[in-house]
Design a protein around this motif. Sequence first.
Motif, PDB file in Angstrom:
ATOM      1  N   HIS A  63       0.844  -1.207   0.000  1.00 35.58           N
ATOM      2  CA  HIS A  63       0.000   0.000   0.000  1.00 35.58           C
ATOM      3  C   HIS A  63       0.875   1.252   0.000  1.00 35.58           C
ATOM      4  N   SER A  64       0.330   2.346  -0.505  1.00 38.89           N
ATOM      5  CA  SER A  64       1.072   3.601  -0.568  1.00 38.89           C
ATOM      6  C   SER A  64       0.705   4.492   0.608  1.00 38.89           C
ATOM      7  N   ASN A  65       1.716   5.059   1.245  1.00 38.03           N
ATOM      8  CA  ASN A  65       1.473   6.071   2.292  1.00 38.03           C
ATOM      9  C   ASN A  65       1.995   7.421   1.810  1.00 38.03           C
ATOM     10  N   ARG A  66       2.027   7.577   0.499  1.00 36.17           N
ATOM     11  CA  ARG A  66       2.562   8.789  -0.115  1.00 36.17           C
ATOM     12  C   ARG A  66       1.404   9.591  -0.724  1.00 36.17           C
ATOM     13  N   GLU A  67       1.710  10.602  -1.551  1.00 33.91           N
ATOM     14  CA  GLU A  67       0.672  11.414  -2.183  1.00 33.91           C
ATOM     15  C   GLU A  67      -0.251  10.543  -3.034  1.00 33.91           C
ATOM     16  N   GLU A  68      -1.474  11.036  -3.258  1.00 36.43           N
ATOM     17  CA  GLU A  68      -2.476  10.252  -3.990  1.00 36.43           C
ATOM     18  C   GLU A  68      -2.011   9.834  -5.374  1.00 36.43           C
ATOM     19  N   LEU A  69      -1.134  10.635  -5.989  1.00 34.94           N
ATOM     20  CA  LEU A  69      -0.593  10.283  -7.300  1.00 34.94           C
ATOM     21  C   LEU A  69       0.002   8.879  -7.316  1.00 34.94           C
ATOM     22  N   TYR A  70       0.510   8.446  -6.177  1.00 35.07           N
ATOM     23  CA  TYR A  70       1.190   7.152  -6.109  1.00 35.07           C
ATOM     24  C   TYR A  70       0.230   5.991  -5.865  1.00 35.07           C
ATOM     25  N   ASP A  71      -1.053   6.280  -5.674  1.00 31.39           N
ATOM     26  CA  ASP A  71      -2.027   5.199  -5.481  1.00 31.39           C
ATOM     27  C   ASP A  71      -2.116   4.304  -6.709  1.00 31.39           C
ATOM     28  N   GLN A  72      -1.748   4.832  -7.884  1.00 31.32           N
ATOM     29  CA  GLN A  72      -1.826   4.047  -9.122  1.00 31.32           C
ATOM     30  C   GLN A  72      -0.873   2.849  -9.105  1.00 31.32           C
ATOM     31  N   TYR A  73       0.092   2.846  -8.193  1.00 30.18           N
ATOM     32  CA  TYR A  73       1.041   1.736  -8.128  1.00 30.18           C
ATOM     33  C   TYR A  73       0.549   0.607  -7.226  1.00 30.18           C
ATOM     34  N   GLU A  74      -0.620   0.779  -6.653  1.00 27.96           N
ATOM     35  CA  GLU A  74      -1.198  -0.275  -5.826  1.00 27.96           C
ATOM     36  C   GLU A  74      -1.927  -1.299  -6.691  1.00 27.96           C
ATOM     37  N   GLN A  75      -2.078  -2.510  -6.154  1.00 23.50           N
ATOM     38  CA  GLN A  75      -2.906  -3.565  -6.750  1.00 23.50           C
ATOM     39  C   GLN A  75      -2.515  -3.865  -8.205  1.00 23.50           C
ATOM     40  N   GLN A  76      -1.214  -3.962  -8.433  1.00 17.94           N
ATOM     41  CA  GLN A  76      -0.701  -4.335  -9.742  1.00 17.94           C
ATOM     42  C   GLN A  76      -0.362  -5.826  -9.765  1.00 17.94           C
ATOM     43  N   LYS A  77      -0.397  -6.416 -10.970  1.00 14.71           N
ATOM     44  CA  LYS A  77      -0.019  -7.827 -11.091  1.00 14.71           C
ATOM     45  C   LYS A  77       1.437  -8.016 -10.687  1.00 14.71           C
ATOM     46  N   ALA A  78       2.297  -7.117 -11.166  1.00 19.63           N
ATOM     47  CA  ALA A  78       3.704  -7.101 -10.750  1.00 19.63           C
ATOM     48  C   ALA A  78       3.849  -5.998  -9.695  1.00 19.63           C
ATOM     49  N   GLN A  79       3.542  -6.342  -8.456  1.00 14.19           N
ATOM     50  CA  GLN A  79       3.406  -5.338  -7.406  1.00 14.19           C
ATOM     51  C   GLN A  79       4.756  -4.884  -6.864  1.00 14.19           C
ATOM     52  N   LEU A  80       4.938  -3.570  -6.823  1.00 18.06           N
ATOM     53  CA  LEU A  80       6.107  -2.974  -6.185  1.00 18.06           C
ATOM     54  C   LEU A  80       5.906  -2.896  -4.672  1.00 18.06           C
ATOM     55  N   PRO A  81       6.988  -2.934  -3.895  1.00 20.47           N
ATOM     56  CA  PRO A  81       6.872  -2.554  -2.483  1.00 20.47           C
ATOM     57  C   PRO A  81       6.739  -1.033  -2.427  1.00 20.47           C
ATOM     58  N   LEU A  82       5.745  -0.522  -1.734  1.00 23.21           N
ATOM     59  CA  LEU A  82       5.452   0.914  -1.755  1.00 23.21           C
ATOM     60  C   LEU A  82       5.837   1.632  -0.465  1.00 23.21           C
ATOM     61  N   CYS A  83       5.913   0.914   0.629  1.00 20.38           N
ATOM     62  CA  CYS A  83       6.360   1.524   1.883  1.00 20.38           C
ATOM     63  C   CYS A  83       6.909   0.435   2.785  1.00 20.38           C
ATOM     64  N   PHE A  84       7.484   0.845   3.905  1.00 13.70           N
ATOM     65  CA  PHE A  84       8.058  -0.137   4.829  1.00 13.70           C
ATOM     66  C   PHE A  84       7.992   0.375   6.265  1.00 13.70           C
ATOM     67  N   THR A  85       8.028  -0.565   7.190  1.00 16.39           N
ATOM     68  CA  THR A  85       8.225  -0.248   8.604  1.00 16.39           C
ATOM     69  C   THR A  85       9.530  -0.891   9.056  1.00 16.39           C
ATOM     70  N   TRP A  86      10.135  -0.249  10.036  1.00 14.30           N
ATOM     71  CA  TRP A  86      11.512  -0.623  10.409  1.00 14.30           C
ATOM     72  C   TRP A  86      11.728  -0.223  11.861  1.00 14.30           C
ATOM     73  N   VAL A  87      12.353  -1.086  12.628  1.00 13.23           N
ATOM     74  CA  VAL A  87      12.656  -0.787  14.030  1.00 13.23           C
ATOM     75  C   VAL A  87      14.136  -1.061  14.294  1.00 13.23           C
ATOM     76  N   GLY A  88      14.811  -0.085  14.875  1.00 16.54           N
ATOM     77  CA  GLY A  88      16.203  -0.261  15.288  1.00 16.54           C
ATOM     78  C   GLY A  88      16.322  -0.016  16.791  1.00 16.54           C
ATOM     79  N   ILE A  89      17.022  -0.904  17.475  1.00 21.02           N
ATOM     80  CA  ILE A  89      17.189  -0.809  18.928  1.00 21.02           C
ATOM     81  C   ILE A  89      18.619  -0.355  19.231  1.00 21.02           C
ATOM     82  N   LYS A  90      18.750   0.673  20.073  1.00 21.77           N
ATOM     83  CA  LYS A  90      20.075   1.162  20.431  1.00 21.77           C
ATOM     84  C   LYS A  90      20.748   0.205  21.414  1.00 21.77           C
ATOM     85  N   GLY A  91      21.940  -0.248  21.067  1.00 22.85           N
ATOM     86  CA  GLY A  91      22.656  -1.197  21.900  1.00 22.85           C
ATOM     87  C   GLY A  91      23.212  -0.554  23.161  1.00 22.85           C
TER      88      GLY A  91
END
Length: 268
Positions: free
Chosen positions: A240-268
């Motif tokens: 799914h896209s969490n960007r501007e609406e223009l980027y919604d067109q990249y959702e639900q494609q047969k060859a689907q791109l990764p559109l966003c990510f979540t990431w966690v880093g822990i300080k040692g």
Amino acid sequence: MEMPTNETAIASNRDAWNDSARHHKDSPEWPALLEAVTHSDFSCIDDTLRAVLEQVGVAGKDAVQVGCNNGRESLSLFALGARSVVGIDQSQAFLDQARELASRSPHSAKFIEADIHHLPTELHEQFDLALITIGVLNWMPDIAEFFRHVAQILKPGGALVIYETHPFLEMFDPEANDPYRPDSSYFRSEPFVQTQPIVYEGKVEQQAPASYWFVHTLGAMFSGALDAGLRISHFKEYPHSNREELYDQYEQQKAQLPLCFTWVGIKG
């Protein structure tokens, strides 16, 4: 075109965001936001980010949002039980909006005007949780240096949570004749430069200070975070896209791109 120094780019980006603040406040969303933040359970955080934050744990913690814009997401952390919340941004104009929202909120948040590269030393090791959401990483000329500064403000064992647009999207131009054909290299080294006001939807045909949007690969992000002493405990990509609406067109494609990510880093 001659590329600016990192310091020049950061300063120009600050000027561009200060210029853009009035356009955001002129939107119909602003009056609705002013009313919404009066409720103690106010949150504009979507389900994807909320799930990650709940997994990391926000309740009872001292939280900071780096690149907080108008503070709406910072204020949302109280609904997840944050003990205290600080928002940091280098745009005075957006922090004025954040403080206006905070004045309507039943919660007490603090907002600090600062460039992440020059933070007050009293913020070092002060936070259990740092949050970065869409549209922060790409304003940073040197992603490794950025992570070093973010890591400094975390307590040992503190978590950095990121919810960002996927760098693969930087390869595509949603307004091109063929928006599905790669338009730019994933490994692009020079920034995209814009001289129109920064707005989330559409364009404003006015001159504005130049803004510089830097492309960072996932490899650069991971390496920079690891070198800063952050242990990656979570990484997930989404269609799914969490960007501007223009980027919604990249959702639900047969060859689907990764559109966003979540990431966690822990300080040692």
